[in-house]
Each structure stands twice: as structure tokens, then as C-alpha cells.
Design a protein around this motif. Structure first.
Motif, PDB file in Angstrom:
ATOM      1  N   ALA A 340       0.852  -1.189   0.000  1.00  0.00           N
ATOM      2  CA  ALA A 340       0.000   0.000   0.000  1.00  0.00           C
ATOM      3  C   ALA A 340       0.883   1.232   0.000  1.00  0.00           C
ATOM      4  O   ALA A 340       1.997   1.214   0.525  1.00  0.00           O
ATOM      5  N   GLU A 341       0.368   2.313  -0.585  1.00  0.00           N
ATOM      6  CA  GLU A 341       1.105   3.570  -0.627  1.00  0.00           C
ATOM      7  C   GLU A 341       0.181   4.722  -0.261  1.00  0.00           C
ATOM      8  O   GLU A 341      -1.019   4.687  -0.557  1.00  0.00           O
ATOM      9  N   LEU A 342       0.742   5.727   0.384  1.00  0.00           N
ATOM     10  CA  LEU A 342       0.051   6.962   0.712  1.00  0.00           C
ATOM     11  C   LEU A 342       0.872   8.125   0.205  1.00  0.00           C
ATOM     12  O   LEU A 342       2.106   8.101   0.275  1.00  0.00           O
ATOM     13  N   LEU A 344       1.193  12.105   1.089  1.00  0.00           N
ATOM     14  CA  LEU A 344       0.760  13.091   2.073  1.00  0.00           C
ATOM     15  C   LEU A 344       1.271  14.468   1.693  1.00  0.00           C
ATOM     16  O   LEU A 344       2.467  14.639   1.402  1.00  0.00           O
ATOM     17  N   GLU A 349      -2.029  15.692   5.092  1.00  0.00           N
ATOM     18  CA  GLU A 349      -3.284  15.117   4.623  1.00  0.00           C
ATOM     19  C   GLU A 349      -3.046  14.245   3.390  1.00  0.00           C
ATOM     20  O   GLU A 349      -2.174  14.549   2.567  1.00  0.00           O
ATOM     21  N   ALA A 350      -3.827  13.185   3.266  1.00  0.00           N
ATOM     22  CA  ALA A 350      -3.698  12.285   2.114  1.00  0.00           C
ATOM     23  C   ALA A 350      -4.049  13.034   0.831  1.00  0.00           C
ATOM     24  O   ALA A 350      -5.019  13.802   0.778  1.00  0.00           O
ATOM     25  N   TRP A 358       4.568   7.418   1.492  1.00  0.00           N
ATOM     26  CA  TRP A 358       4.615   6.475   2.607  1.00  0.00           C
ATOM     27  C   TRP A 358       4.283   5.089   2.069  1.00  0.00           C
ATOM     28  O   TRP A 358       3.436   4.949   1.173  1.00  0.00           O
ATOM     29  N   SER A 360       3.721   0.697   2.960  1.00  0.00           N
ATOM     30  CA  SER A 360       3.427  -0.345   3.924  1.00  0.00           C
ATOM     31  C   SER A 360       3.244  -1.662   3.182  1.00  0.00           C
ATOM     32  O   SER A 360       3.006  -1.673   1.973  1.00  0.00           O
ATOM     33  N   ARG A 381      -0.587   4.717  11.117  1.00  0.00           N
ATOM     34  CA  ARG A 381      -1.625   5.557  10.513  1.00  0.00           C
ATOM     35  C   ARG A 381      -2.695   4.640   9.944  1.00  0.00           C
ATOM     36  O   ARG A 381      -2.373   3.645   9.277  1.00  0.00           O
ATOM     37  N   ASP A 382      -3.927   4.969  10.206  1.00  0.00           N
ATOM     38  CA  ASP A 382      -5.060   4.207   9.667  1.00  0.00           C
ATOM     39  C   ASP A 382      -4.948   2.721   9.995  1.00  0.00           C
ATOM     40  O   ASP A 382      -5.275   1.849   9.188  1.00  0.00           O
ATOM     41  N   TRP A 386       3.626   2.201   8.710  1.00  0.00           N
ATOM     42  CA  TRP A 386       4.112   2.734   7.447  1.00  0.00           C
ATOM     43  C   TRP A 386       5.568   3.164   7.580  1.00  0.00           C
ATOM     44  O   TRP A 386       6.020   3.522   8.670  1.00  0.00           O
ATOM     45  N   ARG A 388       7.971   6.138   6.178  1.00  0.00           N
ATOM     46  CA  ARG A 388       7.943   7.456   5.548  1.00  0.00           C
ATOM     47  C   ARG A 388       9.232   7.619   4.749  1.00  0.00           C
ATOM     48  O   ARG A 388      10.315   7.734   5.304  1.00  0.00           O
TER      49      ARG A 388
END
Length: 509
Positions: A340-342, A344, A349-350, A358, A360, A381-382, A386, A388
């Protein structure tokens, strides 16, 4: 092979042994070792490790140069059911001592180069004088060999790799057997490696791409060929001599090869898979390599050591890659399966389109040896953990990521946020230089940009004039230095830390 053994990283060597017992497993210069001999040797060394006076070590450091001993040492450490900690013998003694302590290494496997550092190492750190030292090249080991490699579970740590990060302070990253099982499972599914392939090994064993080379080759029953420093004087000749079919290195190697004038169209005909990672991969370099290796896929791979080698990939195509990329840099590509990737933004904020990356997933490492190093890097997070990355990226509509630069390469100049990668790209595009590195140096209460470049000598006035056609005034460097070559670190990556320190010495204050 029982289930627990099958989950161990070193089970991959056993696969290669079954396929190619009499074939070459390792080549370093003119020295070769077969799979069968490597297996027997690793069992003998593993037996010696487990018979150490202080009992089986928690971790085993391989302190060596480019030698057969260094490869067999890693295999022996894993056969013994311990953690392998590869270190370069030419590191400063104080740094070696700090890494050995951090990894809690109780044993050393050394070659001649490693032996030559022991006196200096123990003088620097007398507390390390009690380490068990195996110097197998100096004679037979008078202990029973293991009958078979020891198994390992997915949570057991296979490797500790030290990464300097942006600060230059070594941080030990713990990669588990489970992390690496997932990574190599993807590699096995995606690529058709066989015993007929020949793998290069350009990086030193303390770098994560070397982990990829080693265990992809060994699972296929293929030979692994160490790329010595002399090879870069005529890289195509080296590749041809050994019939190398799989290449993995930092992109800076392309620049080395281009400067020799030998990277010409069709000069790498044996290659069928090429991977570049660890630095931004530029269009012109990629195109030059692809023309030299027309039968090879050329793949840009991305992933921090903390995510177990790579998490994204993009296959180069001259039209589509350049249409998608920015700042002359090849896209990073899509996220690997199971992760998974985010993204920010600056407010935390996403974002669907742009921000700090980020990551995971199952390749997320077990963290740093020193938990303090993970503060602000490994974060919850969530409901998930993760990593960073510190890399700024942009997400395209098709899900691919573009590399925009490091978050710590953003500097404030006269109140404006400046992305150094954008300035470097403008230098190459607008001024006729062949490559550029731009660093920021604090001067008084502001920041000055210092540019290092390769190519023809240009006056500062002309460089600034040409840049003014593409960049606003606050993004134009004040100082310029022409170099014959950029300094490289031990893994053939441009040494930005050294250039930053040099610029700070000249202009900082």
C-alpha cells in the motif's frame, strides 16, 4: 525440504544447487566456486560459527572486500541460522566498530583485506577484541561441518544492512526472511531467470541491490559475476567476456560507461534484463543504455532499503516514458503487489496526486537496530505501520508514480521553496552541460544554491543567462563548479553528501 526450511532465504541457494551442482555459483576475477563446493564450504564455516567459544552468535559480520570469501561468508551465516551483516573492509575503523556494536555481531568472517583491518579495529574498539574471527582462507577449520543448513522462520532477521540516509550516520535496517520471501516471490513470478543466465554483481554486498542479484542468481542455478573496478574502463567488453545477461546497478554506472566512449549502439548484445535503482534515472542515460542493449528490457526500480529492496518498477519505452516523466527523469512505475502507498501533502493530509510517499506491506522491514532511528520514519496511521520515505512523488491517472525529489532537497531561497531536481534538470536542458548536481548551503539567514556540472566549461554569466530563460531568479544558482566527474560513493552513486560538504566549506557561514 520441510516447510520451515522452505521459508528461509537460503533455501534459494538449495534450489540452485539442485539445478546446477557442478556449475559456477560465484566468479570474482579469475576465481570461481561451484554450487557444490560453495555448499560444502558454507556448511563447514557454519559449523565453525556454531562451535564458537561464546556459543552460537546472534549475528555474523562479513568483513571483506570483493572476494569469494565475502559471498561464502554470507551464505555460511545464513546456513548457521544467524543474521548476516556485510560490511566493507575499507570503512573507517570507528564506523566499523559502531556498526558491529549496533548489530551485536559476535563473530567475523574475514578475507585478506578484512584481516588487515583487525589491528586497527581493535585499537579503535578494544571491547571488540573478544569477537570470534574466522579467516578460512588461512587454512582448514578444525570443527565438524553442519549436516544441513539450519531453518529460519519468516520473523527471523536474515540481513542487517546499514544505510546512511541523508545524515551520513549509519542506521542498521533489519530485513527478515519473510520480507525477502515476498520480494523474491514477485521476482520469480515476473522474470524468466534460468541457469543459462549470467548475473552481474555491481554493488557491494552491503547494498540491497546486491541482495537481489545474489539470491535471484542462486535460485536460478546461474553464475554471479562480481564487477570489479577495472571493468568500468570497458564495460561492454566485460559484459561480453562473461556473457552477462542480467545487469543491476545504480544509474551513475551509465555515465561512467558513456564517458569511456565505449557504450555504443549494440555494444551490449548479451543483456536481456537490465535494472537501475538507487538514484533518479535520466532519459538520456536510459536511451543510451537501451541502444547499447537492444535485446534487453530496461527497468527503473524504486524502493528504500527499509522496504526490502524494491516496491515499484517501470519498463523504459522511449515515447511513453518520456511523455509521462518530469524533469528528464524516468517514472518510478506502479506499486508491487501486496503493498500500500500513501501520498501526504505538506499539511499531512492524504493526497490523490502529489506528496511525500509512505509505504506499507509485507516487505516493510523489522525496523532499525536502534529504535530511536525509527522515530518519525516508522509510523502508525489508519491502523497500519508505514515507512515514511522522504521522497516527493506525483501519481499519474494510471497509478504510476513520478519522482519529484527528496523532501529534504527542498530548500527555501528568499522565501521561495525550490526543488533542487528541477534546477538540475534546467541546467542540463538549457545550458549544454551533460549532468548537474545542485546543493543548498546556508549562508547567513538565507540559502545559496551551488551547482556542480559536467561538460564544456561555461562562464557563470552565460550559465545564469541560459537558466534565466527557464527559471525564476530565486531558482538560479549563484555559484558554479565544473568537474571532470562527480564523486561516487562505494556503491557508484553520486556522492551528494560530499558535494554538499564541499560547498558548505567554500560558501557556508
Amino acid at each position: 525440504m520441510d516447510e520451515l526450511m522452505d521459508q528461509a532465504l537460503h533455501a534459494r541457494f538449495l534450489r540452485g544447487l539442485e539445478k546446477s551442482p557442478d556449475a559456477t555459483a560465484i566468479r570474482v576475477g579469475d576465481e570461481t566456486v561451484s554450487y557444490a563446493d560453495a555448499h560444502r564450504t558454507a556448511l563447514a564455516w557454519a559449523g565453525a560459527l556454531l562451535a564458537a567459544p561464546g556459543g552460537p552468535p546472534k549475528a555474523v559480520s562479513v568483513l571483506a572486500g570483493r572476494s569469494v570469501t565475502s559471498y561464502l561468508g554470507v551464505l555460511a551465516a545464513l546456513y548457521a541460522g544467524t543474521t548476516a551483516v556485510p560490511l566493507l573492509a575499507d570503512f573507517p575503523a570507528a564506523k566499523l566498530a559502531a556498526m558491529l556494536r549496533a548489530a551485536e555481531a559476535a563473530a567475523l568472517i574475514v578475507d585478506e583485506e578484512g584481516v588487515s583491518r583487525l589491528g586497527e579495529l581493535t585499537a579503535e574498539a578494544p571491547d571488540l577484541a573478544g569477537l570470534t574471527v574466522l579467516a578460512p582462507h588461512r587454512g582448514a577449520l578444525d570443527v565438524p561441518a553442519l549436516d544441513a543448513p539450519r531453518p529460519a522462520g519468516p520473523e527471523d532477521v536474515a540481513y542487517v544492512l546499514f544505510t546512511s540516509g541523508s545524515t551520513g550516520t549509519p542506521k542498521g535496517v533489519r530485513l527478515t526472511h519473510g520480507n525477502l520471501t515476498h520480494y523474491f516471490g514477485l521476482m520469480d513470478a515476473w522474470y524468466d531467470f534460468t541457469a543459462d543466465d549470467v548475473f552481474s554483481q555491481a554493488a557491494n554486498l552491503n547494498w540491497d541491490s546486491a541482495v537481489s542479484d545474489l539470491w535471484c542468481a542462486w535460485a536460478a542455478g546461474a553464475p554471479l559475476v562480481a564487477v570489479t573496478q577495472r571493468a568500468y574502463a570497458n564495460l561492454p567488453a566485460f559484459v561480453a567476456r562473461y556473457g552477462i545477461t542480467v545487469w543491476f546497478s545504480a544509474p551513475s554506472v551509465i555515465g561512467l560507461a558513456r564517458r569511456t566512449g565505449r557504450l555504443t549502439p549494440g555494444s551490449l548484445p548479451t543483456l536481456r534484463w537490465t535494472y537501475f535503482g538507487g538514484e533518479a534515472l535520466r532519459y538520456d542515460d536510459t536511451d543510451a543504455w537501451q541502444r547499447a542493449a537492444p535485446g534487453s528490457a530496461v527497468i527503473n526500480v524504486y524502493g528504500p532499503t527499509e522496504m526490502s529492496i524494491t516496491t515499484h518498477r517501470h519498463t523504459w519505452h522511449p515515447e511513453t516514458s518520456t511523455a509521462l516523466g518530469v524533469n528528464g527523469v524516468v517514472p518510478l512505475g506502479r506499486l508491487h503487489d501486496g503493498h500500500a502507498e500513501l501520498l501526504l501533502d505538506d499539511a499531512g493530509e492524504a493526497s490523490a496526486t502529489e506528496g511525500e510517499l509512505w509505504l506499507s506491506g509485507p516487505q516493510l522491514s523489522a525496523g532499525y537496530l536502534d529504535p530511536a532511528d525509527g522515530r518519525g520514519k516508522y509510523l502508525e496511521r489508519d491502523g497500519a505501520l508505514w515507512y515514511r520515505t522522504g521522497d516527493r512523488v506525483r501519481r499519474l491517472p494510471d497509478g504510476q508514480l513520478l519522482y519529484l525529489g527528496r523532501t529534504d532537497s527542498q530548500v527555501q531561497v528568499q522565501g521561495y521553496r525550490v526543488e533542487l531536481a528541477e534546477v538540475e534538470h534546467a541546467l542540463i536542458e538549457a545550458t549544454g552541460v551533460t549532468d548537474a548536481v545542485v546543493v543548498g548551503v546556508p549562508v547567513g539567514h538565507s540559502t545559496e544554491l551551488v551547482a556542480y556540472y559536467l561538460g564544456p566549461e561555461r562562464s557563470v554569466r552565460d550559465l545564469r543567462r541560459d537558466l534565466a530563460r527557464q527559471l525564476p531568479a530565486q531558482m538560479i544558482p549563484r555559484y558554479y563548479h565544473r568537474l571532470e566527474v562527480f564523486p561516487l560513493n562505494t556503491n557508484k552513486k553520486t556522492d551528494r553528501l560530499r558535494l554538499t560538504a564541499q560547498a558548505a566549506g567554500l560558501y557556508g557561514g
